[in-house]
Structure formats: structure tokens, C-alpha cells
Design an enzyme around this catalytic site. Structure first.
Site, mmCIF file in Angstrom:
data_model
loop_
_atom_site.group_PDB
_atom_site.id
_atom_site.type_symbol
_atom_site.label_atom_id
_atom_site.label_comp_id
_atom_site.label_asym_id
_atom_site.label_seq_id
_atom_site.Cartn_x
_atom_site.Cartn_y
_atom_site.Cartn_z
ATOM 1 N N ALA A 28 26.108 27.376 19.066
ATOM 2 C CA ALA A 28 26.724 28.273 18.552
ATOM 3 C C ALA A 28 26.080 28.655 17.409
ATOM 4 O O ALA A 28 25.746 28.010 16.562
ATOM 5 C CB ALA A 28 28.239 27.858 18.281
ATOM 6 N N CYS A 111 32.421 21.144 24.641
ATOM 7 C CA CYS A 111 32.847 21.597 23.358
ATOM 8 C C CYS A 111 33.893 20.490 22.664
ATOM 9 O O CYS A 111 34.882 20.367 23.198
ATOM 10 C CB CYS A 111 33.238 23.037 23.134
ATOM 11 S SG CYS A 111 33.464 23.381 21.251
#
Length: 384
Positions: A28, A111
Site C-alpha cells: 500500500a 493483509c
């Protein structure tokens, strides 16, 4: 730097042939078009976008639609999707396929970030085994001829491991490959990755490639992982932060043509400047691009003789000219500092109890109230 070499081992993911068995992990705020292009300039492999939220894509969120764009030089094009609802993920996949946004799609089940797992997403989701299988099955059908892969962790914690079951379910659902970050969600990025788990998954999943992820800080690490686990390829994340030329080292290690790197301070400064330039192009805004590259300063210059004033200046620069002025003060002939520049980079942290929905571990099934709660997991914008 000397790099161990291994026999050439190309990787095939569905119809995609890769000269080297190397994948850039989605990160990210990092693996945008600019960074992917930079890594590709040094080496070879498959370069995956930062995480895209499926609902945001279906709703055509402006920032999300920007993130799924690829530069004309990028091929094959790869997008990672995140979500918790089979129908929404399938709709997002159909958009990608119908509008020709990618040649490969990856699904995120790895994640560990609390805002994701506390709503049942990311590394928490494979615990709900039927939901996991349903998501992968519907996504594979929606993808058609586009290869769809799965990235996951070992499980929530050592008492709730899911990677073998999830790997077999993904294989049965028609996934083109599975990748394992060999840590649990509770380990976050701490300690050492359990490469033995990658070997276990390779033995359990036999008809599609198994890729290993975790603690690849150098090309030597990648070679060792494949020798130790017999995995079919490696996924590189934090190890390339501030070192996009690692993909050149990896290409050379796996028998592909690559120009050897002499990572002097001048070489590193030029790479940093190129990264800033590509970010300016990506954001179409010089101030925005120069602000975004600030997060990379410590990674690029780790171990090099760069004074505090220059580091601080680079972390505050708002124009390419300002960056050029600061880089011009460096001793470009300063050699590669060896061990001081090696090893872990990026976030690590400590093991922590994974944030989960209430009573999440009491059942492998999804109840109506839990399903309603999970819909909030897809309200975040992409990239986070």
C-alpha cells in the site's frame, strides 16, 4: 556485491510466461505505477499493483480508477483485489476483464492490518473456509481466461492455521497459483518467516505453482528459499524498498540477462531521482510526487554516508530542483557500504493479537449478523 546463482527457472502462471520466478508484492502506498516501472527498468518478473478494494472499483471511485491504470510499458499488467463479498469481488473482476485493465489478477487474503482484519477481511477471512472457497470460485469464473491467483498468510495465529486448507481450496477452485507469506497475522512482520511452511504448502498443492514470501532481503535469500522449500517462485516485498535494482540481482541469480550493479552512492542517488521523476509523472503534480518520495529517503540511503541535513532536506523537498540541489552535495564515489545497507527494511513491529470481529473464531461459518458487519470491510478506499 556477489550474488549466488541458480539454474534458470522460468515461471508459468496460467498463460503468462515469466523468464524469472519473481513477483513484486503489493504494498500500500508503494507499488504504484511509478515504483513498478522503476523496478521493471532494473529486472524482470511480475509487478503487482497496490491493493485495490473491490467495492471501490465497482463504484468507480476516482482514486481507485487511477490506481488500476498501467503505463504502456508495463506488461504483463497485474492488479491485486481485496474484498469480503463473493458477488462484489466477481463484479470487480468482470470490470477488469471487460475493460482490459489487467493480464493477471491476485486476491488478497494476507493483509494483517487491524482495520482490515477486525471486519473479517485479509488474513482473517480464510478462517471462514466456505466463504473463502466461494470468493475464489466466483472470481475465477469471472476472470475467464485471465489467470487469477491467491496470496495468503499461514493463518490468524499458531492455534488457527489455515494455509494448507486454503491452498487446496484455491487449487480446487481453479486458481492459477498460490502465494504464502510465511507468517501468521498475529506475527505481523516480526521475527522470521517460517519457510518450512512454504515447503509444506508446496507438498500439499501439487497442480499449480506455489510461491514463497517473507524475508527475501537479497537475491541470495531468494535462491535459498527456492532450494529449501522447492517452491516455484518468490514474492518480494519489503526487501526492495529503496532498492529497486534488487530485481536485477534476482534476474541474474535465476539465469536471466542482467547488468551487474555497482551500488555506489551516486548510483543510489540516481535511482532515487528517477523514482521522484516517475512519481511526479504518475501524480501529474510535482509537489505531490516530491512529497510522496519522502517516505523512501531512509530506505534508499540506509548505511550510506549521507548527513542529517541532507536527509532532512530530502524528507522536506517539494520540487525536483530542490532534490537535485541536495543530491548534488553527495560524494557520488562513496562505495556500497556492505552490511550496513543490508537486512530488514520497512515495518516490522512486534507480534500482536489479531483484531477480529466478535466471536469470529467460534465458528468456521458466516452468520447473518457477521455477514452484515463484514460489508463495512469494503468501505475503505483502495491502497490502504
Amino acid at each position: 556485491m556477489t550474488v549466488a546463482t541458480a539454474p534458470a527457472r522460468p515461471l508459468r502462471i496460467g498463460p503468462i510466461d515469466l523468464d524469472v520466478p519473481v513477483v513484486l508484492a503489493p504494498m500500500a502506498g508503494i507499488t504504484n505505477t511509478a515504483f513498478r516501472r522503476l523496478c521493471r527498468e532494473y529486472g524482470a518478473g511480475l509487478y503487482v499493483s497496490e491493493m485495490i478494494t473491490s467495492r471501490a472499483l465497482v463504484e468507480r471511485n476516482e482514486s481507485t480508477m487511477r490506481l488500476i491504470r498501467h503505463h504502456e510499458s508495463e506488461t504483463p499488467r497485474s492488479i491485486q483485489l481485496y474484498g469480503v463479498d463473493p458477488a462484489t469481488i466477481a463484479d470487480a473482476v468482470r470490470i477488469i476483464v471487460a475493460e482490459d485493465h489487467a493480464d493477471h489478477i491476485d486476491l488478497n487474503f494476507g493483509c494483517p492490518v487491524p482495520k482490515v482484519t477486525r471486519r473479517g477481511g485479509g488474513a482473517a477471512l480464510p478462517w471462514k473456509n466456505r466463504l473463502f472457497a466461494d470468493i475464489v470460485t466466483q472470481a475465477v469464473k469471472a476472470a475467464g481466461d485471465i489467470p487469477l491467483t491467491v496470496k495468503m498468510r499461514k493463518g490468524i495465529d499458531h492455534d488457527h492455521l489455515t494455509f494448507i486448507e486454503a491452498g487446496r481450496a484455491a487449487e480446487d477452485a481453479g486458481a492459477a497459483a498460490v502465494a504464502l507469506h510465511a507468517r501468521t497475522a498475529g506475527e505481523y512482520y516480526s521475527g522470521h518467516a517460517d519457510w518450512n511452511a512454504i515447503g509444506e504448502l508446496k507438498q500439499a498443492v501439487t497442480s499449480i505453482p506455489v510461491l514463497g514470501n517473507g524475508d527475501i532481503w537479497s537475491a541470495d535469500d531468494a535462491v535459498r528459499m527456492m532450494e529449501q522449500t522447492d517452491c516455484d517462485g518468490v514474492v518480494v516485498g519489503r526487501g526492495c524498498l529503496g532498492r529497486p535494482w534488487l530485481f536485477g540481482d534476482l534476474a541474474a541469480a535465476f539465469g536471466a540477462e542482467s547488468t551487474p550493479v555497482d551500488a555506489t552512492l551516486g548510483f543510489v542517488a540516481d535511482a532515487f531521482r528517477r523514482h521522484a521523476e516517475l512519481l511526479v509523472e504518475f501524480f501529474d503534480d510535482e509537489d505531490h510526487g516530491c512529497r510522496d518520495v519522502r517516505k523512501h529517503v531512509a530506505w534508499y540511503f540506509k548505511g550510506y554516508p549521507v548527513g542529517g541535513d541532507i536527509r532532512t532536506g530530502l524528507a522536506m523537498a517539494s520540487s525536483l530542483q530542490h532534490i537535485d540541489d541536495l543530491l548534488g552535495q553527495l560524494d557520488r564515489d562513496a562505495p556500497y557500504p556492505g552490511a550496513d545497507a543490508e537486512g530488514q527494511r520497512g515495518r516490522a513491529g512486534r507480534p500482536k493479537r489479531t483484531a477480529l470481529p466478535d466471536k469470529w473464531l467460534e465458528s468456521r461459518e458466516i452468520g447473518e449478523s457477521t455477514s452484515e458487519m463484514m460489508r463495512g470491510a469494503e468501505t475503505e478506499n483502495s491502497g490502504g
